[in-house]
Write a protein that holds these residues in place. Structure first.
Motif, PDB file in Angstrom:
ATOM      1  N   VAL A  59      77.473  -7.456  27.052  1.00  0.00           N
ATOM      2  CA  VAL A  59      78.085  -8.588  26.352  1.00  0.00           C
ATOM      3  C   VAL A  59      77.054  -9.677  26.091  1.00  0.00           C
ATOM      4  N   VAL A  60      76.139  -9.862  27.041  1.00  0.00           N
ATOM      5  CA  VAL A  60      75.112 -10.897  26.887  1.00  0.00           C
ATOM      6  C   VAL A  60      74.045 -10.476  25.879  1.00  0.00           C
ATOM      7  N   LEU A  61      73.533  -9.250  26.036  1.00  0.00           N
ATOM      8  CA  LEU A  61      72.434  -8.799  25.188  1.00  0.00           C
ATOM      9  C   LEU A  61      72.880  -8.527  23.751  1.00  0.00           C
ATOM     10  N   TYR A  62      74.125  -8.062  23.589  1.00  0.00           N
ATOM     11  CA  TYR A  62      74.625  -7.708  22.259  1.00  0.00           C
ATOM     12  C   TYR A  62      75.772  -8.628  21.841  1.00  0.00           C
ATOM     13  N   TRP A  63      75.723  -9.878  22.243  1.00  0.00           N
ATOM     14  CA  TRP A  63      76.883 -10.749  22.026  1.00  0.00           C
ATOM     15  C   TRP A  63      77.222 -10.932  20.544  1.00  0.00           C
ATOM     16  N   LYS A  64      76.207 -10.936  19.672  1.00  0.00           N
ATOM     17  CA  LYS A  64      76.484 -11.101  18.245  1.00  0.00           C
ATOM     18  C   LYS A  64      77.253  -9.901  17.687  1.00  0.00           C
ATOM     19  N   GLN A  65      76.960  -8.713  18.228  1.00  0.00           N
ATOM     20  CA  GLN A  65      77.658  -7.524  17.766  1.00  0.00           C
ATOM     21  C   GLN A  65      78.992  -7.324  18.482  1.00  0.00           C
ATOM     22  N   PHE A  66      79.059  -7.794  19.732  1.00  0.00           N
ATOM     23  CA  PHE A  66      80.269  -7.568  20.517  1.00  0.00           C
ATOM     24  C   PHE A  66      81.390  -8.534  20.114  1.00  0.00           C
ATOM     25  N   PHE A  67      81.028  -9.763  19.839  1.00  0.00           N
ATOM     26  CA  PHE A  67      82.035 -10.749  19.422  1.00  0.00           C
ATOM     27  C   PHE A  67      81.996 -10.879  17.901  1.00  0.00           C
ATOM     28  N   ARG A  68      82.654  -9.950  17.250  1.00  0.00           N
ATOM     29  CA  ARG A  68      82.579  -9.952  15.791  1.00  0.00           C
ATOM     30  C   ARG A  68      83.920  -9.522  15.198  1.00  0.00           C
ATOM     31  N   LEU A  69      84.227 -10.126  14.083  1.00  0.00           N
ATOM     32  CA  LEU A  69      85.394  -9.749  13.293  1.00  0.00           C
ATOM     33  C   LEU A  69      84.908  -9.410  11.888  1.00  0.00           C
ATOM     34  N   ASP A  70      85.628  -8.529  11.225  1.00  0.00           N
ATOM     35  CA  ASP A  70      85.272  -8.160   9.854  1.00  0.00           C
ATOM     36  C   ASP A  70      85.944  -9.153   8.903  1.00  0.00           C
ATOM     37  N   ASN A  71      85.146 -10.048   8.346  1.00  0.00           N
ATOM     38  CA  ASN A  71      85.686 -11.098   7.481  1.00  0.00           C
ATOM     39  C   ASN A  71      85.706 -10.709   5.999  1.00  0.00           C
ATOM     40  N   THR A  72      85.321  -9.461   5.707  1.00  0.00           N
ATOM     41  CA  THR A  72      85.388  -9.020   4.318  1.00  0.00           C
ATOM     42  C   THR A  72      86.858  -8.799   3.936  1.00  0.00           C
ATOM     43  N   PRO A  73      87.195  -8.956   2.678  1.00  0.00           N
ATOM     44  CA  PRO A  73      88.601  -8.782   2.253  1.00  0.00           C
ATOM     45  C   PRO A  73      89.084  -7.348   2.496  1.00  0.00           C
ATOM     46  N   ALA A  74      90.308  -7.222   2.978  1.00  0.00           N
ATOM     47  CA  ALA A  74      90.914  -5.894   3.141  1.00  0.00           C
ATOM     48  C   ALA A  74      91.210  -5.314   1.767  1.00  0.00           C
ATOM     49  N   PRO A  75      91.274  -3.984   1.653  1.00  0.00           N
ATOM     50  CA  PRO A  75      91.585  -3.361   0.350  1.00  0.00           C
ATOM     51  C   PRO A  75      92.880  -3.923  -0.237  1.00  0.00           C
TER      52      PRO A  75
END
Length: 285
Positions: A59-75
Motif C-alpha cells: 500500500v505504501v510503495l504502490y499507493w498511487k496504483q492502489f488508491f485509484r478510481l477509473d474517472n474515464t466516462p463509462a460506455p
C-alpha cells in the motif's frame, strides 16, 4: 516466543514475503531452528499476522496504483451497476480474485488441515523442492507475456484459484499468483504487481480471522509481552518487506525464476536430509 525470536522471524518474513520461496515455509523453518514451540495458537496467529504487516508495504510503495478510481466516462447506455463497476474496477478485480481463497482458506482452517500443515516442516521441505523444480521450467512453459493484455474478471478469478494452492506451506503465495498471472499472458511485472495487490485483501482477511479465533478461544494470550511481540513483528516485517519488494520486481523482470528455483531446491534438500538422518533442526534449545 521471546522478542528476539520474533524479530528474527519477522526479518525472515519481510525478506521472503514477495519472493517466490514461501514466506510461511521459511518462518516455519526459522521457528524450528530457533526452538519456538510448535502447535501453539499464538505462534500460528503470529505467523499470519506479521505477514499482513509485510503486505502493508504494498500500500505504501504502490499507493498511487492502489488508491485509484477509473474517472474515464463509462460506455454510453451503461446501467448504474456498470457505471459503479467501471469506476471501481480495480477493487472489483481484487474482490473477484480473493473469492477462491476465502472459500478454500476457510475450509482448510475449519477442518484443522491448515494448523496441521503449519506444524509440518517436512511438508515445507517437500514443497520447496517440488516448487523449485517447477520454477526451473516455468520460464520455458510461460512466455514473457504481452503489455497489451488487459486484466479482467475471468483472469483475476483464475489467478485467485492459483493462489489457493499456497494454503500448503512451502508453495509460496507469491509464486502461485505470479505464475497464475503469467498463465493469463500477463508480463512478469504485471503478474507480480497484481500478486502484491491481491495479497492485501487476502492477508487482511486471514489476519482478522486469526485475531477473532484467538480472542474467541482464549483471550489469556493477550499479555503485554505477546502484544508487544506482535506489534514489533509487524513493524519489522513491514520495513524489511518495503526494502525487498522493489528489488524483487526488477530482478524477476530481468532474470525470471531460475535463481529462486535453485535456492528452493537446495534449502528443501538440506532440510529433508536433516529430517531423514534424524538430526534436530533446532539450533537453540
Amino acid at each position: 516466543m521471546d522478542l528476539l525470536q520474533a524479530i528474527i522471524i519477522a526479518i525472515v518474513e519481510g525478506l521472503t514475503e514477495f519472493l517466490p520461496v514461501s514466506s510461511t515455509g521459511h518462518m516455519i523453518i526459522a521457528q524450528n531452528l530457533l526452538g519456538v514451540a510448535q502447535g501453539d495458537a499464538f505462534v500460528h496467529a503470529f505467523t499470519f499476522i506479521i505477514q499482513f504487516g509485510a503486505i502493508l508495504s504494498v500500500v505504501v510503495l504502490y499507493w498511487k496504483q492502489f488508491f485509484r478510481l477509473d474517472n474515464t466516462p463509462a460506455p454510453e447506455g451503461s446501467s448504474l451497476w456498470q457505471r459503479i463497476r467501471h469506476r471501481w474496477y480495480f477493487y472489483w478485480l481484487l474482490v473477484v480474485g480473493v473469492l477462491p481463497a476465502v472459500v478454500i482458506g476457510l475450509a482448510a482452517k475449519k477442518s484443522g488441515l491448515l494448523d496441521w500443515l503449519l506444524d509440518s516442516v517436512t511438508v515445507v521441505a517437500i514443497m520447496l523442492v517440488a516448487g523449485g523444480v517447477f520454477m526451473l521450467l516455468c520460464d520455458r512453459i510461460f512466455n514473457k507475456g504481452s503489455e497489451t493484455v488487459r486484466l479482467d474478471e475471468r483472469k483475476a478469478f483464475k489467478i485467485g484459484l492459483f493462489q489457493c494452492i499456497s494454503v500448503i506451506p512451502g508453495v509460496s503465495r507469491s509464486m502461485a499468483t505470479i505464475v497464475g498471472g503469467m498463465a493469463q499472458k500477463l508480463t512478469r511485472r504485471k503478474a507480480a504487481e497484481f500478486s502484491f495487490f491481491l495479497a492485501v485483501p487476502t492477508m487482511a482477511g486471514a489476519t482478522l480471522l486469526d485475531l477473532v479465533d484467538l480472542f474467541k478461544d482464549n483471550a489469556e494470550w493477550a499479555t503485554t509481552h505477546n502484544i508487544v511481540v506482535l506489534i514489533v513483528g509487524c513493524v519489522v516485517a513491514f520495513v524489511v518487506a518495503l526494502l525487498a519488494m522493489k528489488w524483487f520486481v526488477n530482478f524477476l523482470t530481468k532474470y525470471g525464476f531460475k535463481a529462486f528455483g535453485w535456492y528452493r531446491i537446495i534449502v528443501g534438500v538440506i532440510i529433508l536430509v536433516m529430517i531423514l538422518s534424524g538430526q534436530s533442526l533446532q539450533m537453540v534449545d
